[in-house]
Design an enzyme around this catalytic site. Structure first.
Site, PDB file in Angstrom:
ATOM      1  N   ASP A   1       0.780  -0.847  -0.191  1.00 15.50           N
ATOM      2  CA  ASP A   1      -0.218  -0.141   0.214  1.00 15.50           C
ATOM      3  C   ASP A   1       0.534   1.142  -0.091  1.00 15.50           C
ATOM      4  O   ASP A   1       1.989   1.024   0.541  1.00 15.50           O
ATOM      5  CB  ASP A   1      -0.853   0.470   1.547  1.00 15.50           C
ATOM      6  CG  ASP A   1      -1.967   0.898   0.949  1.00 15.50           C
ATOM      7  OD1 ASP A   1      -2.907   0.076   0.910  1.00 15.50           O
ATOM      8  OD2 ASP A   1      -2.377   2.121   0.951  1.00 15.50           O
TER       9      ASP A   1
ATOM     10  N   GLU B   1     -15.215  -9.171  -4.734  1.00 14.81           N
ATOM     11  CA  GLU B   1     -15.008  -9.783  -4.050  1.00 14.81           C
ATOM     12  C   GLU B   1     -16.428  -9.355  -3.688  1.00 14.81           C
ATOM     13  O   GLU B   1     -17.226  -8.371  -3.247  1.00 14.81           O
ATOM     14  CB  GLU B   1     -14.411  -9.438  -2.799  1.00 14.81           C
ATOM     15  CG  GLU B   1     -13.891  -9.595  -1.009  1.00 14.81           C
ATOM     16  CD  GLU B   1     -13.633 -11.094  -1.421  1.00 14.81           C
ATOM     17  OE1 GLU B   1     -12.919 -11.440  -2.317  1.00 14.81           O
ATOM     18  OE2 GLU B   1     -15.176 -11.462  -1.165  1.00 14.81           O
TER      19      GLU B   1
ATOM     20  N   ARG C   1      -0.979   2.745   7.240  1.00 17.36           N
ATOM     21  CA  ARG C   1      -1.840   1.489   7.105  1.00 17.36           C
ATOM     22  C   ARG C   1      -1.090   0.296   7.376  1.00 17.36           C
ATOM     23  O   ARG C   1      -1.055  -0.590   7.846  1.00 17.36           O
ATOM     24  CB  ARG C   1      -2.679   1.838   6.115  1.00 17.36           C
ATOM     25  CG  ARG C   1      -4.404   0.873   6.255  1.00 17.36           C
ATOM     26  CD  ARG C   1      -5.247   1.333   5.282  1.00 17.36           C
ATOM     27  NE  ARG C   1      -6.009   1.179   5.950  1.00 17.36           N
ATOM     28  CZ  ARG C   1      -7.370   0.999   5.004  1.00 17.36           C
ATOM     29  NH1 ARG C   1      -7.241   1.851   3.869  1.00 17.36           N
ATOM     30  NH2 ARG C   1      -8.310   0.721   5.710  1.00 17.36           N
TER      31      ARG C   1
ATOM     32  N   ASN D   1      -9.359   1.990  -3.974  1.00 16.16           N
ATOM     33  CA  ASN D   1     -10.655   2.256  -3.874  1.00 16.16           C
ATOM     34  C   ASN D   1     -10.535   2.540  -4.348  1.00 16.16           C
ATOM     35  O   ASN D   1     -10.196   3.249  -5.934  1.00 16.16           O
ATOM     36  CB  ASN D   1     -10.485   3.580  -2.593  1.00 16.16           C
ATOM     37  CG  ASN D   1      -8.694   4.332  -2.611  1.00 16.16           C
ATOM     38  OD1 ASN D   1      -7.870   3.366  -2.607  1.00 16.16           O
ATOM     39  ND2 ASN D   1      -8.519   5.625  -1.846  1.00 16.16           N
TER      40      ASN D   1
ATOM     41  N   SER E   1     -11.126  -5.078  -6.717  1.00 15.05           N
ATOM     42  CA  SER E   1     -12.103  -3.654  -6.064  1.00 15.05           C
ATOM     43  C   SER E   1     -12.952  -3.617  -7.719  1.00 15.05           C
ATOM     44  O   SER E   1     -13.428  -4.818  -8.392  1.00 15.05           O
ATOM     45  CB  SER E   1     -11.397  -2.801  -6.984  1.00 15.05           C
ATOM     46  OG  SER E   1     -10.401  -2.496  -6.615  1.00 15.05           O
TER      47      SER E   1
ATOM     48  N   ALA F   1     -18.475  -8.765   3.542  1.00 17.39           N
ATOM     49  CA  ALA F   1     -19.383  -8.390   4.249  1.00 17.39           C
ATOM     50  C   ALA F   1     -18.544  -7.521   5.525  1.00 17.39           C
ATOM     51  O   ALA F   1     -18.215  -8.234   5.913  1.00 17.39           O
ATOM     52  CB  ALA F   1     -20.723  -8.659   4.584  1.00 17.39           C
TER      53      ALA F   1
ATOM     54  N   CYS G   1     -19.937   0.235   0.089  1.00 19.40           N
ATOM     55  CA  CYS G   1     -20.405   0.175  -1.664  1.00 19.40           C
ATOM     56  C   CYS G   1     -21.723   0.497  -1.982  1.00 19.40           C
ATOM     57  O   CYS G   1     -21.197   0.404  -2.931  1.00 19.40           O
ATOM     58  CB  CYS G   1     -20.084  -0.925  -1.583  1.00 19.40           C
ATOM     59  SG  CYS G   1     -17.876  -1.402  -1.165  1.00 19.40           S
ATOM     60  N   PHE G   2     -23.103  -0.303  -1.150  1.00 24.45           N
ATOM     61  CA  PHE G   2     -24.058   0.563  -2.193  1.00 24.45           C
ATOM     62  C   PHE G   2     -24.659   1.564  -2.523  1.00 24.45           C
ATOM     63  O   PHE G   2     -24.533   1.134  -3.415  1.00 24.45           O
ATOM     64  CB  PHE G   2     -24.802  -0.263  -0.796  1.00 24.45           C
ATOM     65  CG  PHE G   2     -25.215  -1.409   0.033  1.00 24.45           C
ATOM     66  CD1 PHE G   2     -24.325  -2.303  -0.730  1.00 24.45           C
ATOM     67  CD2 PHE G   2     -25.956  -1.446   1.425  1.00 24.45           C
ATOM     68  CE1 PHE G   2     -24.677  -3.565  -0.748  1.00 24.45           C
ATOM     69  CE2 PHE G   2     -25.461  -2.978   1.114  1.00 24.45           C
ATOM     70  CZ  PHE G   2     -25.148  -4.128   0.606  1.00 24.45           C
TER      71      PHE G   2
HETATM   72  P1  NAI Z   1      -9.765   0.741   0.894  1.00 22.88           P
HETATM   73  O1  NAI Z   1      -9.722   2.427   0.896  1.00 22.88           O
HETATM   74  O2  NAI Z   1     -10.219   0.072   1.956  1.00 22.88           O
HETATM   75  O3  NAI Z   1      -8.319   0.327   0.890  1.00 22.88           O
HETATM   76  C1  NAI Z   1      -8.012   0.976  -0.517  1.00 22.88           C
HETATM   77  C2  NAI Z   1      -6.309   0.967  -0.026  1.00 22.88           C
HETATM   78  O4  NAI Z   1      -5.658   0.770  -1.455  1.00 22.88           O
HETATM   79  C3  NAI Z   1      -6.033   2.110   0.410  1.00 22.88           C
HETATM   80  O5  NAI Z   1      -5.061   1.999   1.327  1.00 22.88           O
HETATM   81  C4  NAI Z   1      -5.319   2.911  -0.690  1.00 22.88           C
HETATM   82  O6  NAI Z   1      -4.102   3.953   0.775  1.00 22.88           O
HETATM   83  C5  NAI Z   1      -4.743   2.004  -0.938  1.00 22.88           C
HETATM   84  N1  NAI Z   1      -4.551   2.385  -2.369  1.00 22.88           N
HETATM   85  C6  NAI Z   1      -5.000   3.769  -3.624  1.00 22.88           C
HETATM   86  N2  NAI Z   1      -3.952   3.496  -4.868  1.00 22.88           N
HETATM   87  C7  NAI Z   1      -2.409   2.668  -4.680  1.00 22.88           C
HETATM   88  C8  NAI Z   1      -2.091   2.299  -5.629  1.00 22.88           C
HETATM   89  N3  NAI Z   1      -1.625   3.243  -6.558  1.00 22.88           N
HETATM   90  N4  NAI Z   1      -0.380   1.523  -5.086  1.00 22.88           N
HETATM   91  C9  NAI Z   1      -1.026   1.036  -3.496  1.00 22.88           C
HETATM   92  N5  NAI Z   1      -2.107   1.105  -2.784  1.00 22.88           N
HETATM   93  C10 NAI Z   1      -2.936   1.877  -3.135  1.00 22.88           C
HETATM   94  O7  NAI Z   1     -11.411  -0.023   0.493  1.00 22.88           O
HETATM   95  P2  NAI Z   1     -11.859  -1.154   0.401  1.00 22.88           P
HETATM   96  O8  NAI Z   1     -12.750  -0.984   1.260  1.00 22.88           O
HETATM   97  O9  NAI Z   1     -10.616  -2.547   0.964  1.00 22.88           O
HETATM   98  O10 NAI Z   1     -12.309  -1.451  -0.711  1.00 22.88           O
HETATM   99  C11 NAI Z   1     -11.353  -1.847  -2.546  1.00 22.88           C
HETATM  100  C12 NAI Z   1     -11.772  -2.053  -3.153  1.00 22.88           C
HETATM  101  O11 NAI Z   1     -12.850  -3.790  -2.863  1.00 22.88           O
HETATM  102  C13 NAI Z   1     -13.441  -1.503  -3.781  1.00 22.88           C
HETATM  103  O12 NAI Z   1     -13.255  -1.052  -4.851  1.00 22.88           O
HETATM  104  C14 NAI Z   1     -14.283  -1.278  -2.875  1.00 22.88           C
HETATM  105  O13 NAI Z   1     -15.532  -1.481  -3.889  1.00 22.88           O
HETATM  106  C15 NAI Z   1     -14.521  -3.110  -3.337  1.00 22.88           C
HETATM  107  N6  NAI Z   1     -15.121  -3.861  -2.418  1.00 22.88           N
HETATM  108  C16 NAI Z   1     -15.358  -3.641  -0.573  1.00 22.88           C
HETATM  109  C17 NAI Z   1     -15.737  -3.514   0.357  1.00 22.88           C
HETATM  110  C18 NAI Z   1     -15.822  -3.822   1.551  1.00 22.88           C
HETATM  111  O14 NAI Z   1     -16.801  -4.175   2.448  1.00 22.88           O
HETATM  112  N7  NAI Z   1     -14.980  -2.721   1.621  1.00 22.88           N
HETATM  113  C19 NAI Z   1     -16.424  -5.395  -0.020  1.00 22.88           C
HETATM  114  C20 NAI Z   1     -16.577  -5.708  -1.467  1.00 22.88           C
HETATM  115  C21 NAI Z   1     -15.569  -5.153  -2.522  1.00 22.88           C
END
Ligand code: NAI
Length: 504
Positions: free
Chosen positions: A33, A157, A38, A87, A127, A160, A272-273
């Site tokens: 990341d 993914e 983080r 994200n 994602s 939940a 997400c929703f």
């Molecule tokens: P998050 O915001 O918790 O994590 C995303 C991470 O990606 C962040 O830590 C950010 O610093 C990192 N990041 C961004 N650009 C980057 C780069 N170029 N290089 C390295 N790291 C980078 O997001 P979350 O919740 O994990 O969601 C990720 C994806 O999964 C989204 O598309 C979301 O819609 C999807 N998703 C999320 C769910 C959830 O319950 N949170 C469930 C299912 C899918």
């Protein structure tokens, strides 16, 4: 040894990779990341996210075959399979602002993969992305034409938050979409082999790329639609004397419908929703399908209506004003067993009450004061754009009407009303007699999650509003007005808190 690298150590990347590492000891998994804090947290005893069972899984594998690192390029260049779990927020500016997915983070990850790769890789979309994203990603990956071949897979993914580990251990299904070519089929098989370590084969569904991408958006839209459907019925229950719990039980007993996701509440939240439905709406519009777009938009409009209805119920029940009254907010996270506050209905409800000049005392067992103040200060959609935190001015840190406490009894002391906004188990077990004794009278409970025993609380002396349940005689005489949260909100917050739709 197969090497996996996951870009993005968030709510999805972290737990998913930890489970892969646990179930596949012969695979080396690196989660990378750009966020140093983080990654530091993932390497510490205080993981950056709260998720039941996660600590245990991470402890078993970290340092053995699971690594967390900020050395993104090194781990990507060494990997055979690269998951991208960054994200994908809603765009805040430009074409499609407020609806379309912002693929900036995805694009920069893809460009970096193309730049640092010295050998062929499978690149996995983890994602949630708009349908047809893989096509764009393929173009980016081949821009550095070094003769390296990349195979793109879509592997959305479905976990939940709050039950992520359980969901990952026993998924209803794993979905893998790939190109229908021999190379595509080979890549699908390689990923299938990873999941086959613990997921029964009949639960691994393989489709074409576009079906996999669209299935994720469709699944979230269907889930949110059930909540908006039952919430719409909850309003009718209150108007007629029906009880939404009884109605949803009766409806859900039909095996064609099923009992899950039929709980009425103050509204759905989570990262997400709303984002995914807005994205679906945008894709429909772009494909010349305005009727389909309008249909799905309604799911979000109903969710906004439900939050508005709740605030109006609070204000109108309390003699049409909450100005200078202490209102205890129990729960701020968007659901229990998570500290995640992204798009939580509590944000809109709190902003609505603050707009009516209430004094809020907020308690959530997993959400820090810092986070709450940040959330109440943030511009719409700003929360998912790290690096450009879009704060309102003046920020909620300056709002004197707000206090954040670390105990439900403290929050409710001398309060005129309690709003329950998250269904934390501990709120079911509180000593409500003690709470009642320490509150101003008349003492109100507005249960936005239908978790309290209404009859018991009424016997104690509370005036209780529980979503979709027959109304207290008191409340019947005070019908909820039609004012929107937005119109309650003072100028400095205006336009930031309510309907996504109203803005476009
Ligand atoms: P998050 O915001 O918790 O994590 C995303 C991470 O990606 C962040 O830590 C950010 O610093 C990192 N990041 C961004 N650009 C980057 C780069 N170029 N290089 C390295 N790291 C980078 O997001 P979350 O919740 O994990 O969601 C990720 C994806 O999964 C989204 O598309 C979301 O819609 C999807 N998703 C999320 C769910 C959830 O319950 N949170 C469930 C299912 C899918």
């Amino acid at each position: 040894m197969v090497k996996i690298c996951c870009i993005g150590a968030g709510y999805v990347g972290g737990p998913t990779m930890a489970v892969i590492a646990l179930k596949c000891p012969e695979i080396e998994v690196a989660v990378v990341d750009i966020s140093i804090p983080r990654i530091n947290a993932w390497n510490s005893d205080q993981l950056p996210i709260y998720e039941p069972g996660l600590d245990d899984v991470v402890k078993q594998c970290r340092g053995k075959n699971l690594y967390f690192s900020t050395d993104v390029e090194k781990h990507v260049s060494e990997a055979d399979i690269v998951f991208v779990s960054v994200n994908t927020p809603t765009k805040t500016q430009g074409l499609g602002a407020g609806k379309a997915a912002d693929l900036t983070y995805w694009e920069s990850a893809a460009r970096m993969i193309a730049d640092v790769s010295k050998s062929g890789k499978i690149v996995v979309e983890k994602s949630t992305v708009p349908v047809k994203t893989a096509e764009a990603i393929e173009r980016i990956l081949s821009h550095n034409n070094k003769g390296i071949s990349f195979q793109i897979l879509s592997n959305p993914e479905f976990l939940a938050e709050g039950t992520a580990i359980e969901d990952l251990f026993k998924p209803d299904r794993v979905l893998i979409g790939g190109r229908e070519t021999p190379e595509g089929a080979k890549a699908v098989k390689a990923l299938k082999d990873v999941y086959a370590h613990w997921v029964p084969e009949d639960r691994i569904i393989c489709t074409n790329l576009w079906s996999a991408e669209l299935s994720k958006l469709a699944a979230n839209a269907f889930l949110a639609q059930r909540i908006s459907s039952v919430n719409s019925i909850s309003a009718l229950c209150e108007a007629t004397g029906a009880d939404v719990t009884q109605v949803s039980h009766a409806v859900g007993k039909d095996t064609r419908i099923g009992p899950k996701f039929l709980n009425a509440s103050v509204g759905f939240g989570g990262s997400c929703f709303q984002k995914d439905i807005l994205n679906l709406v945008y894709i429909c519009e772009c494909n010349g399908l305005p009727e389909v777009a309008h249909y799905w938009k309604q799911v979000i409009e109903m969710n906004d209506y439900q939050k508005n209805r709740f605030v109006n119920r609070v204000v109108s029940s309390m003699f049409n004003t909450v100005a200078n009254k202490k209102v205890a907010i129990l729960g701020f996270a968007f659901k229990k067993d998570t500290g995640d506050t992204r798009e939580t209905p509590a944000i809109d409800v709190c902003k609505g009450l603050l707009g009516d000049k209430a004094n809020l005392s907020i308690y959530d067992p997993q959400v820090s004061e810092d986070q709450i103040r940040k959330d109440l200060s943030m511009k719409k959609f700003g929360w998912d754009h790290p690096g450009h935190l879009q704060l309102l001015s003046p920020s909620a840190s300056d709002i004197k009407q707000l206090s954040v406490v670390w105990d439900a009894y403290e929050a409710t002391k001398d309060a005129h009303a309690i709003c329950i906004l998250t269904e934390w188990d501990e709120f079911k077990k509180l000593d409500y007699q003690r709470i009642f004794d320490n509150m101003q009278k008349p003492a109100f409970v507005f249960d936005g999650r239908n978790i309290v025993d209404v009859e018991k609380l009424r016997k104690i002396g509370f005036i209780v509003y529980s979503i979709g349940k027959p109304l207290d005689a008191w409340l019947k005489d005070m019908p909820a007005s039609k004012i929107t949260i937005e119109s309650r909100v003072p100028k400095f917050m205006c336009g930031q808190c309510t309907s996504a739709i109203q803005e476009y």
